[in-house]
Scaffold this motif. Structure first.
Motif, short mmCIF file in Angstrom:
data_model
loop_
_atom_site.label_atom_id
_atom_site.label_comp_id
_atom_site.label_asym_id
_atom_site.label_seq_id
_atom_site.Cartn_x
_atom_site.Cartn_y
_atom_site.Cartn_z
N ALA A 5 0.75 -1.15 0.13
CA ALA A 5 0.12 0.06 -0.02
C ALA A 5 0.75 1.14 0.21
O ALA A 5 0.74 2.28 -0.56
CB ALA A 5 -0.88 -0.08 1.23
N LYS A 6 2.04 1.23 0.90
CA LYS A 6 2.82 2.57 0.89
C LYS A 6 3.45 2.71 -0.49
O LYS A 6 3.50 3.68 -1.03
CB LYS A 6 3.84 2.29 1.82
CG LYS A 6 3.48 2.17 3.50
CD LYS A 6 4.53 2.11 4.40
CE LYS A 6 4.06 2.15 5.68
NZ LYS A 6 5.26 1.92 6.70
N LEU A 7 4.03 1.49 -1.07
CA LEU A 7 4.67 1.64 -2.37
C LEU A 7 3.95 2.18 -3.42
O LEU A 7 4.12 2.79 -4.28
CB LEU A 7 5.34 0.14 -2.72
CG LEU A 7 6.30 0.06 -1.76
CD1 LEU A 7 6.91 -1.51 -2.10
CD2 LEU A 7 7.62 0.92 -1.91
N THR A 8 2.53 1.68 -3.31
CA THR A 8 1.58 2.04 -4.27
C THR A 8 1.03 3.76 -4.28
O THR A 8 1.17 4.40 -5.26
CB THR A 8 0.37 1.32 -4.27
OG1 THR A 8 0.74 -0.06 -4.54
CG2 THR A 8 -0.91 1.73 -5.52
N ASN A 9 0.95 4.04 -2.81
CA ASN A 9 0.39 5.37 -2.72
C ASN A 9 1.63 6.33 -2.85
O ASN A 9 1.56 7.51 -3.24
CB ASN A 9 0.22 5.41 -1.22
CG ASN A 9 -0.65 6.72 -0.93
OD1 ASN A 9 -1.43 7.11 -1.63
ND2 ASN A 9 -0.08 7.43 0.09
N ALA A 10 2.79 5.76 -2.98
CA ALA A 10 4.12 6.66 -3.13
C ALA A 10 4.37 6.70 -4.74
O ALA A 10 5.42 7.72 -5.12
CB ALA A 10 5.40 6.00 -2.74
N VAL A 11 3.58 6.03 -5.55
CA VAL A 11 4.16 6.17 -7.02
C VAL A 11 3.77 7.62 -7.51
O VAL A 11 2.52 8.29 -7.14
CB VAL A 11 3.14 5.34 -7.87
CG1 VAL A 11 3.26 5.54 -9.26
CG2 VAL A 11 3.83 3.76 -7.54
N THR A 12 4.52 8.26 -8.12
CA THR A 12 4.68 9.59 -8.82
C THR A 12 4.35 9.60 -10.24
O THR A 12 4.44 8.64 -10.96
CB THR A 12 5.79 10.41 -8.38
OG1 THR A 12 6.88 9.96 -9.16
CG2 THR A 12 6.14 10.58 -7.04
N ALA A 13 4.00 10.56 -10.75
CA ALA A 13 3.72 10.74 -12.28
C ALA A 13 5.28 10.56 -12.85
O ALA A 13 5.11 9.96 -13.92
CB ALA A 13 3.12 12.30 -12.71
N GLU A 14 6.08 10.99 -12.23
CA GLU A 14 7.46 10.65 -12.79
C GLU A 14 7.85 9.30 -13.00
O GLU A 14 8.50 8.59 -13.78
CB GLU A 14 8.66 11.48 -11.88
CG GLU A 14 8.43 12.85 -12.13
CD GLU A 14 7.37 13.61 -11.46
OE1 GLU A 14 6.95 14.78 -11.83
OE2 GLU A 14 6.94 12.97 -10.51
N ASP A 15 7.43 8.63 -11.65
CA ASP A 15 7.62 7.12 -11.78
C ASP A 15 6.87 6.40 -12.96
O ASP A 15 7.40 5.51 -13.57
CB ASP A 15 7.08 6.49 -10.32
CG ASP A 15 7.99 6.96 -9.32
OD1 ASP A 15 9.15 6.96 -9.31
OD2 ASP A 15 7.41 7.09 -8.10
N VAL A 16 5.68 6.89 -13.10
CA VAL A 16 5.11 6.10 -14.25
C VAL A 16 5.57 6.47 -15.56
O VAL A 16 5.78 5.32 -16.45
CB VAL A 16 3.64 6.78 -14.09
CG1 VAL A 16 2.68 6.20 -15.55
CG2 VAL A 16 2.66 6.39 -13.08
N MET A 17 6.04 7.56 -15.99
CA MET A 17 6.76 7.89 -17.10
C MET A 17 8.17 7.06 -17.25
O MET A 17 8.44 6.90 -18.24
CB MET A 17 7.12 9.30 -17.30
CG MET A 17 5.86 10.22 -17.37
SD MET A 17 4.73 9.42 -18.66
CE MET A 17 5.57 9.72 -20.16
#
Length: 943
Positions: A419-431
């Motif tokens: 849950a923490k790792l998912t919540n921490a995902v940023t737009a930069e991580d996705v790109m």
């Protein structure tokens, strides 16, 4: 059975989990902190045990996960882990022959197993009085089954697994796609190069020595995790676990496999002409990362961003703008050793997949240019929070999550870190992950096209190679039998392994149901359940398919789709976004007799969710472009239905049973003919039938009567007079005692639907017939299943029953059998039904009572099941404690009552037989059944 990754059942979210061994991890982001408390310990033999105490229902779930899946197999012995799972359910040293599959349902429980790339799991849910019995039977299967394996059992189970493969793969459109993808994505030496279910020649070649070698190598206690969740006492359970599991040998040390991600040095494009497919399908699979890799969480969100909403770039290019397909999906799938990111598009009929590929590229370019929208990112995270709670709302689902995270990551509470790792995902991580794993990277592309439509495949693709079974009659090695019991010296144990006694009988008590009424006439039925901070709700409006205009079946179904495509004040994308930002789901659908508006949300968001429901009901958008798109998508879906032999059998059966003049002879989704003349005006006219006057609002979850009533008062603005529901007369002229045959060329299995019109749910004898069916076709302990699957190995499953409707419904036997066992299976079913009343004794009376009474303890655990209870109360005007009254009715039934009801409704000579199979090999065979045969086309019309 083959089981998909368990983790897909549990979407990630932002919650708090605590465990009782002081390794708690907290993340305070919800209004209500949710905890799963557990205790973990390890037996001397290395078995890791996790206990979770939950007294909300008198039931217990047990899950044993073996750290062995298809990734431990070798070429030439593929499918063995899955095959061994089947073998394990046969016999063991201290349990009676056949008891594993038969006794658990008779105790009121359910049981099954599953195999994936990486593990095999066995699981049961039982009333608490059978808890120690489950520990006995589960541990005996785990530690004491190998000596009982016989050649006859081996050969019989081969046929069952082969039938499963035929049903899921060989007889299914697009069934070979996974095999094609694996062969080309993973090197021959990679453990994911073959499918979990394996190849039929490999299964046929399996020997007893192979089975014993596999067991000794992988089925040691140190290679497993055991989770027990439910109505238990921790201290007492520890002692029981030690008693029943403590003497199982540790087994050899099984080294964990390291991650084995793959890379491709070129893109591979392959095509396959599918004899069953009616639509072209494109898949693109990119190699990515394994489970628990931190990049996985950003890749999962990437999948949602690319195609998971109406604003997503691939939806816009493929569905909305170029109208190439009704939908597109992109998703990350991670396993223990490697992962995949998949693009999947099942296109409209006759669409060139080159155009789909081009549209995907255009959508990805749009994504690169626009980047990640923060609002979309927040919406996805809100949806994941709700999905998490849904995923752990039953004791079995909690057990699954705990056991998987423990075995593969050593931490039963790892979902908190997830849950923490998912919540921490940023737009930069996705790109970043997009650029790392997708952009300009090589992939495997499959073009699966209908036979004879090779021109639809992506240009310059190469033909894929798959092994296809040839249907043959009179194959000697496919005729199997029960055989004699194994002769062996029983393993000596310190503890007595005799069957334990039942514990104290748990008495089922109906949940407390409250009722109320709105000013507009809509009734409210509720059950308060505070286990998780969720609510599920449903508005049931009488009518459904019954109110479809003459010759326009499908209007209600289309309306249910269009109602979710925006409101007067919100575009389709705006409405979808508003629902998503609440972490909610709202759906509308039409059934044969009712129109439904359903939803799920966090309790804290109920007010806002109902506000959107009100807007959907009172302010429809009537978007013509969306109507045209949905109608086109429905046409595609109906074409796809023609590739499914089960759908073909069902449509023909209902047409014969109800007759041409009855609305239920036509599917509620309609036919190509019935939807061709439907206009948006037809939907507007039907919309006027949606009235609260005779409707019911059902809700189960973490809100009380006053809270619900206060929120629902806003729906009093919905004021529409109810309309009369047509009363259709059944005037079918179909002759009974006949067999209707539909050719499905090349079918590896024959699909049966056998039965007759019986009675309505409102008939006072409905319960009696339902009870009387339990021994015949009520699950894996039923005679149909036990004979056709367990004894003969002809099928993967066989069942019978009657559905609940106000209209008279048919009693139906359903199964799919291997093609060359068609006649023999028909003969068995015919004789079994003919002799059912005579064979029914007081033994069956007691078994029926036991199964149903104890099964009720777990029947209404989930919010969805409680919602179903409320629907029954409102629709059929039942009392709030109808389940207890039904139990009393069951207890009072005598042997004579059972025989009378069977003779009245289950006369075999009154039934019709619908068979969908390969005419070339089976038509002459079914003639030997001695019934008049009438041939139909796939639409149920006489040839």
């Amino acid at each position: 059975m083959k089981l998909l990754k368990l983790c897909t059942l549990f979407s990630l979210s932002i919650v708090c989990f605590n465990c009782s061994n002081n390794n708690s991890k907290e993340l305070n982001v919800s209004e209500k902190e949710f905890k799963i408390e557990y205790e973990k310990f390890t037996l001397d033999n290395g078995l890791e045990v996790i206990l979770h105490e939950d007294h909300s229902d008198p039931i217990v779930a047990v899950a044993t996960l073996m750290h062995v899946g298809s990734n431990r197999e070798k070429p030439g012995r593929t499918g063995f882990a899955h095959f061994f799972e089947h073998m394990s359910f046969n016999d063991s040293e201290n349990v009676p022959v056949g008891a594993n599959r038969k006794m658990i349902p008779e105790w009121g429980g359910s049981r099954n197993g599953g195999t994936s790339n990486d593990y095999t799991v066995y699981y049961e849910v039982v009333p608490k009085d059978a808890f120690e019995k489950i520990l006995w039977i589960d541990s005996d299967r785990f530690g004491y089954m190998i000596n009982t394996v016989t050649k006859e059992a081996l050969e019989r189970e081969k046929q069952v697994v082969k039938n499963e493969k035929r049903q899921r793969v060989d007889n299914a459109a697009y069934g070979y796609t996974d095999e094609i993808k694996r062969k080309n994505l993973y090197p021959e030496t990679h453990p994911y190069n073959w499918t979990v279910i394996g190849a039929l020649p490999d299964l046929q070649a399996a020997t007893i020595d192979d089975v014993k070698e596999f067991y000794k190598k992988y089925y040691g206690a140190s290679n497993a995790s055991l989770v027990i969740a439910g109505d238990i006492n921790i201290d007492e359970t520890k002692k029981l676990v030690e008693k029943w599991f403590g003497e199982i040998p540790s087994g050899p040390n099984v080294e964990s496999l390291p991650p084995m991600p793959v890379t491709l040095d070129k893109t591979k494009s392959l095509y396959f002409e599918d004899s069953f497919a009616k639509l072209p399908e494109l898949r693109m699979t990119f190699p990515t990362v394994e489970e628990y890799n931190k990049d996985k969480y950003a890749l999962e969100i990437l999948g949602q961003l690319l195609s998971g909403s109406k604003k997503s770039p691939l939806y816009q290019t493929i569905v909305e703008e170029q109208k190439l397909a009704p939908r597109v999906s992109t998703y990350q799938s991670s396993s223990e050793l490697a992962g995949e990111f998949v693009f999947r598009v099942r296109a409209n009929a006759f669409v060139d997949l080159d155009n789909v590929k081009t549209a995907i590229n255009e959508g990805l370019e749009r994504f690169e240019n626009n980047g990640v929208n923060e609002k979309d990112l927040n919406r996805i995270k809100a949806e994941l929070e709700t999905n998490l709670y849904r995923g752990i709302s039953t004791v079995l689902n909690k057990a699954f999550q705990l056991v998987q995270d423990n075995e593969f990551n050593g931490d039963p509470s790892y979902i908190t870190e997830t849950a923490k790792l998912t919540n921490a995902v940023t737009a930069e991580d996705v790109m970043r992950v997009y650029n790392k794993y997708i952009k300009n990277k090589h992939y495997v592309m499959t073009s699966v096209v209908p036979k004879g439509n090779l021109d639809l495949a992506v240009a310059e693709s190469k033909q894929a190679s798959v092994w296809i079974e040839e249907v043959k009659q009179d194959v000697a090695n496919e005729e199997v039998s029960q055989g004699a019991e194994a002769v062996y010296e029983k393993t000596k144990t310190k503890h007595d392994r005799s069957e334990p006694e039942f514990g104290e009988l748990p008495l089922f008590k109906s949940p407390k149901v409250w009722t109320d009424t709105l000013e507009n006439g809509m009734a409210i039925y509720g059950i308060e359940n505070n286990e998780v901070p969720l609510v599920q709700f449903d508005i049931t409006i009488p009518g459904g398919h019954l109110l479809d205009p003459e010759n326009k079946s499908g209007v209600a179904n289309l309306l249910s789709d269009l109602m979710m495509e925006g409101t007067a004040n919100k575009t389709p994308a705006d409405l979808e976004e508003a629902i998503g930002l609440l972490g909610a789901s709202i759906n509308t659908y039409s059934s044969n007799e009712d129109f439904h508006i359903t939803g799920t949300c966090l309790a804290k968001n109920f007010d806002k969710t109902i506000a959107l429901v009100k807007e959907i009901i009172l302010q429809p958008r009537w978007d013509v472009d969306e109507f045209n798109r949905l109608k086109s998508a429905l046409e595609t879906s109906l074409k796809d239905r023609e590739s499914n032999p089960n759908s073909i059998a069902s449509m023909a059966y209902n047409k014969l049973i109800y007759g041409d003049n009855h609305i239920l002879s036509i599917p509620s989704s309609g036919t190509q003919e019935s939807i061709s003349n439907i206009s948006i005006q037809d939907l507007k006219n039907y919309f006027k039938n949606l009235s609260p006057e005779n409707a019911s609002f059902h809700i189960a979850g973490a809100l009380n009567n006053n809270e619900v009533k206060s929120t629902l008062s806003t729906l009093n603005e919905w004021n529409v007079k109810a309309v009369n529901i047509p009363d259709f007369q059944i005037t079918n002229t179909v002759s009974k005692n006949k067999l209707y045959f539909i050719d499905f060329p090349g079918a590896k299995q024959s699909v049966f639907q056998i039965g007759k019109l019986a009675l309505s749910k409102e008939n006072e004898e409905f319960n009696n017939l339902n009870f009387a069916n339990e021994i015949l076709g009520g699950g894996s302990s039923g005679k149909l299943f036990q004979t056709l699957r367990i004894e003969k190995g002809y099928t993967y499953g066989a069942y019978s029953g009657i559905s609940s409707n106000k209209e008279i419904s048919p009693f139906t036997v359903r199964t799919s059998v291997r093609a060359n066992a068609t006649l023999k299976s028909l003969e068995i079913i015919k004789n079994m039904i003919s002799n059912y009343a005579n064979d029914f004794t007081n033994t069956e009376v007691e078994l029926t009572k036991n199964k149903i009474l104890k099964g009720n303890t777990r029947a209404y655990e989930s919010l969805g099941a409680q919602l179903g209870m409320l629907r029954n109360i409102s629709k059929y005007n039942l009392s709030k404690t109808f389940t207890e009254e039904d139990q009393e009715e069951l207890i009072n039934m005598t042997l004579e009552d059972y025989k009378n009801i069977i003779n009245k409704y289950l006369n075999e000579e009154d039934m019709i037989y619908v068979v969908v199979g390969d005419k070339k090999t089976q038509f002459e065979e079914v003639k030997k059944l001695g019934k008049t045969i009438i041939e139909l086309d796939i639409y149920g019309n006489k040839l």
